[in-house]
Motif scaffolding. Structure first.
Motif, PDB file in Angstrom:
ATOM      1  N   PRO A 263     -12.736  -3.329  -0.350  1.00 18.18           N
ATOM      2  CA  PRO A 263     -11.274  -3.371  -0.476  1.00 18.18           C
ATOM      3  C   PRO A 263     -10.667  -1.976  -0.507  1.00 18.18           C
ATOM      4  O   PRO A 263     -11.251  -1.027  -1.034  1.00 18.18           O
TER       5      PRO A 263
ATOM      6  N   GLY B 144      -7.940   3.275  -6.633  1.00 20.64           N
ATOM      7  CA  GLY B 144      -8.495   2.181  -5.846  1.00 20.64           C
ATOM      8  C   GLY B 144      -9.674   2.548  -4.976  1.00 20.64           C
ATOM      9  O   GLY B 144     -10.507   1.699  -4.667  1.00 20.64           O
TER      10      GLY B 144
ATOM     11  N   ARG C 106      -4.865  -5.641  -1.694  1.00 16.03           N
ATOM     12  CA  ARG C 106      -5.895  -4.866  -1.028  1.00 16.03           C
ATOM     13  C   ARG C 106      -5.925  -5.170   0.472  1.00 16.03           C
ATOM     14  O   ARG C 106      -5.514  -6.239   0.918  1.00 16.03           O
TER      15      ARG C 106
ATOM     16  N   GLY D  39      -6.891  -0.123  -1.500  1.00 20.19           N
ATOM     17  CA  GLY D  39      -5.556  -0.288  -2.068  1.00 20.19           C
ATOM     18  C   GLY D  39      -5.445   0.527  -3.337  1.00 20.19           C
ATOM     19  O   GLY D  39      -6.358   1.278  -3.685  1.00 20.19           O
TER      20      GLY D  39
ATOM     21  N   GLU E 259       0.884  -1.170   0.000  1.00 25.39           N
ATOM     22  CA  GLU E 259       0.000   0.000   0.000  1.00 25.39           C
ATOM     23  C   GLU E 259       0.913   1.208   0.000  1.00 25.39           C
ATOM     24  O   GLU E 259       1.582   1.498   1.000  1.00 25.39           O
TER      25      GLU E 259
END
Length: 480
Positions: A451, A437, A462, A453, A253
């Motif tokens: 999710p 994301g 994620r 990410g 991340e």
């Protein structure tokens, strides 16, 4: 003053390989907040060895999922009972404003509950129905832990980043070494105290504050099976290369340079009411901050003026003060980095609307930056392309919606973003076109069931909910 003179290895406080303690200084006034031991490679080797033994020979990976869920639920309850203390220590060591660290505590509960819900609903083992009714073979699909997980987190939001990794990793049955930043040695000491109380078996988890060199030793260790990392894109690329060489599982991340798209029909009062929380949370030291504000040419100066008024209204100062919205940067080098970017913006020809490279008056002792807004910014400028990680916003004009989408997507990053419009469905249609994301509409908070990410250089994999739990599982098929 808080002192942690030992390291939390395998569930026990043990003597570190080096007796030297690191001074943790307040970013507000550089006073001494506490001292803490720091891990060295020898300590990493011990932590990995006990994690390896606990996974290969211990009980945790084979403990029933319901029992693992109960332990992690207990951890969540322990953290809730000490929320005020945790928030105060993060504010003292990080400089994060008190409103932010306190407001984040209920979010940690929601984050944990989403993981617990996912674990309760997961089919840990299932028998698949054959597609061919005449088939004589049945398939049993199992979800099993990966092994020893190295979780490496940054300093800006230590509890959120750490729990986002260790809760799903432990729910899945893995053993974990959590590597934290030296700046967070005190708050992560509190986390280790909670982990010691919640009922995890010996060897299951370690918490190690350490520098980058020691961190690389951890992620390169041959007995680590998976790396879970949050941090800069540059560091993420290095970790991905190590994982690739060793074929370790990896989730990343990383950074962001997210866009807030103000559509022509947006309610400007609502936008400005949510602007500080979307764009300047945690002193601007947030990967999800929407630091590129895209405004329609027809309302450009109106948006610029509104942003200016909001930023100038925010109190900068002592993060312990309940009226403070923006506190100091974490370290002096980070303060200088942000001020350098402000100088770059001026040299690039952007219009300085408010703020500047000067330190706020009366706040010369700490690591403070004057919140800054630039207008007349071209998306090719460095201040529009590079993650500054401080209270600096840029306002970019667009001609029409296609142009807005193009500018929002014209970035190496793709972590977060937002759309503001009087028509929610139209905003949703725009959000679908952005390569990122996570998107919010009209300042909605990020949820934890879906999710989280990044696209592109903002990461791999994620977190949160079922998707985050799945990141720490291997699939096994047994045919009968």
């Amino acid at each position: 003053m808080i002192i942690y003179d030992r390291l939390f290895i395998g569930g026990s406080w043990t003597e570190p390989s080096s007796p030297e303690l690191l001074d943790i200084l307040s970013p507000h006034d550089e006073s001494l907040v506490g001292r803490a031991a720091q891990a060295r490679p020898a300590d990493v080797d011990r932590a990995v060895a006990v994690a390896r033994a606990a996974f290969d020979e211990g009980t945790w990976p084979n403990t029933a999922p319901a029992e693992r869920i109960a332990v992690l639920r207990r951890l969540n309850a322990l953290r809730e009972s000490r929320a005020e203390r945790i928030a105060a220590v993060i504010t003292a060591e990080n400089g994060s404003a008190g409103w932010f660290t306190r407001a984040g505590q209920p979010s940690l509960t929601r984050q944990a509950n989403a993981y617990l819900k996912a674990a309760e609903g997961l089919a840990w083992e299932e028998v698949l129905t054959p597609t061919d009714p005449a088939a004589t073979v049945r398939s049993v699909v199992r979800r099993e832990p990966i092994g020893v997980v190295a979780a490496v987190i940054p300093w800006n939001s230590p509890f959120s980043a750490s729990l986002a990794k260790i809760i799903p990793a432990l729910l899945a049955g893995n053993t974990v070494i959590l590597k934290v930043s030296p700046e967070n040695s005190l708050s992560m000491g509190l986390l280790a105290d909670l982990l010691a109380e919640c009922g995890l078996p010996a060897g299951t988890i370690s918490v190690l504050p350490a520098d980058r060199e020691t961190s690389e030793h951890l992620v390169s260790h041959p007995d680590v099976d998976k790396i879970a990392f949050t941090g800069s894109t540059g560091a993420g690329r290095r970790i991905a290369s190590i994982a690739g060489q060793q074929l370790k599982r990896v989730s990343l991340e990383l950074g962001g340079k997210s866009a807030a798209i103000v559509l022509p029909d947006a309610d400007l009062a609502k936008f400005t009411a949510g602007l500080a929380f979307s764009c300047l949370l945690n002193n601007g030291e947030a990967c999800i901050a929407q630091t590129r504000i895209l405004a329609p040419r027809s309302r450009y100066e109106e948006v610029v003026d509104a942003v200016k008024q909001v930023v100038e209204s925010l109190k900068v100062g002592d993060p312990q003060d309940p009226d403070t919205f923006i506190g100091p940067m974490i370290r002096r080098d980070q303060q200088q980095r942000v001020r350098d970017y402000i100088e770059i913006g001026i040299k690039e020809g952007a219009r300085l609307v408010t703020g500047g490279p000067q330190v706020p008056a009366g706040l010369e002792q700490g690591y403070y930056v004057t919140p800054t807004v630039f207008a007349d910014v071209d998306n090719a400028m460095r201040i529009a392309r590079e993650e500054i990680f401080g209270p600096v916003l840029v306002v970019i004009a667009y001609q029409d919606e296609d142009d807005a989408v193009h500018i929002a997507n014209d970035s190496e990053y793709g972590l977060s973003g937002g759309v503001w419009s009087a028509d929610e469905q139209h905003a949703l249609a725009i959000a679908r076109r952005i390569r990122t994301g996570t998107m919010t509409v009209n300042g909605a908070p990020v949820g934890f069931d879906g999710p989280f990410g990044g696209f592109k250089a903002s990461g791999l994999g994620r977190e949160y909910g079922f998707a985050g739990l799945n990141t720490y599982l291997e699939y096994k098929t047994v045919t009968l």
